[in-house]
Scaffold this motif. Structure first.
Motif, PDB file in Angstrom:
ATOM      1  N   PHE A 287       1.937  27.347 -51.027  1.00 32.60           N
ATOM      2  CA  PHE A 287       2.615  26.194 -50.770  1.00 32.60           C
ATOM      3  C   PHE A 287       2.328  24.887 -51.541  1.00 32.60           C
ATOM      4  N   SER A 292       3.538  20.695 -47.283  1.00 30.27           N
ATOM      5  CA  SER A 292       4.498  21.799 -47.452  1.00 30.27           C
ATOM      6  C   SER A 292       4.062  22.791 -46.535  1.00 30.27           C
ATOM      7  N   GLN A 295       5.170  22.023 -43.078  1.00 33.73           N
ATOM      8  CA  GLN A 295       6.635  21.824 -42.668  1.00 33.73           C
ATOM      9  C   GLN A 295       6.978  23.288 -42.738  1.00 33.73           C
ATOM     10  N   HIS A 296       6.719  24.292 -43.342  1.00 34.99           N
ATOM     11  CA  HIS A 296       6.892  25.571 -43.374  1.00 34.99           C
ATOM     12  C   HIS A 296       6.552  26.400 -42.177  1.00 34.99           C
TER      13      HIS A 296
END
Length: 315
Positions: A287, A292, A295-296
């Motif tokens: 990521f 990131s 968020q994922h």
């Protein structure tokens, strides 16, 4: 006045599910130790009810007690007509109609749906039974990924632990966080998990085989690298169009979606089993940055990396 909770016991009931309402609601007290809930059990005709573990229970009441209940709880069932073909007796269906608040734990949602209580409503159940549920009850707005759904007077939950979460949620709504937290401490449980948090589902990889199997293995070994579609197709010695089509045929999803799910799964494994910092976990999972990854992971399971790690460290 003490709030009465009536638990409906059905054949092949899930043993732990049956104990959850009594355990959780039974520990909810005022600061002075006054009980806030009374939990009773009932069955059709007050007959003995057998569970899948090989023993029977004898509820204290028949279904008439539902007329005096403030909340009705339907535990999960492992087998039986309500789960297998979506039907329940007319007596039970009538008894469940028009109640002020009704809840289900796990596959107890099949019973509520068979009684027509979930038509047009959002609901959930255990993820392993979601496909069967959707086939039997297409009018229900099923969300198989969340822990529980509160739709006001009708509430549904996923597996055993999610039933605990739902009961604590109800106590919190009825009497506030202090009472719910005190009950959770008595049960040695986390006091709160958001209902929108995803069920921790064990989603196994497809069996190896087919034209993209070797490339999938290669992807898993190089999750920390940038992997674009052109590079994947080149590794598989296919055109991008052919690779994409075969990949979807073999896995049921696009290469990008499959890769993202594997990165999330790897990040979860690292958070559960290592002391690596979030930045390092993000890098190893592909990521790139903690932002990131956050968020994922939040999109996948509804919590941050640190909250996810904290949950599993306390199990």
């Amino acid at each position: 006045m003490t709030h009465r909770v009536a638990v409906v016991v059905l054949n092949h009931f899930a043993t732990i599910d049956l104990g959850v309402p009594g355990q959780v609601f039974g520990t909810a007290e005022t600061a002075d130790g006054e009980k806030l809930y009374e939990v009773v059990t009932c069955s059709e005709g007050r007959t003995p009810v057998r569970c899948s573990a090989g023993y029977s229970v004898l509820p204290d009441h028949d279904l008439d007690v539902l007329d005096t209940a403030d909340t009705i709880v339907v535990p999960g069932i492992h087998a039986g007509r309500a789960l297998l073909d979506g039907t329940i007796s007319d007596t039970l269906a009538a008894a469940l109609q028009g109640r002020s608040r009704i809840m289900s734990i796990c596959t107890g949602a099949f019973v509520l749906a068979a009684a027509g209580l979930l038509d047009g409503r959002p609901a959930t159940t255990h993820w392993r039974n979601a496909d069967r549920f959707a086939q039997l009850f297409p009018r229900v707005k099923l969300d198989p990924d969340v822990l529980y759904v509160d739709d006001g007077d009708v509430l549904t939950s996923a597996g055993v632990a999610a039933g605990l979460d739902l009961c604590f949620h109800v106590i919190r709504n009825d009497h506030g966080s202090e009472v719910a937290n005190r009950a959770a401490r008595r049960c040695v449980m986390p006091p709160w998990r958001d209902g929108g948090q995803a069920q921790y589902i064990d989603r196994h990889l497809p069996e190896a085989g087919g034209g993209t199997a070797a490339t999938r293995e290669w992807m898993l070994a190089h999750l920390d690298r940038p992997l674009d579609l052109a590079a994947l197709a080149e590794h598989a010695r296919m055109s991008v169009r052919t690779f994409t089509r075969r990949f979807r045929d073999e896995t049921g999803m696009s290469p990008a979606r499959w890769l993202n799910s594997q990165r999330i799964q790897h990040a979860r494994h690292l958070l559960e089993t290592t002391e690596l910092g979030v930045e390092e976990v993000a890098r190893k999972a592909g990521f790139g940055t903690a932002v990131s990854l956050r968020q994922h992971l939040h999109a996948a399971v509804g919590v941050s990396p640190l909250a996810y790690r904290h949950t599993f460290r306390r199990l």
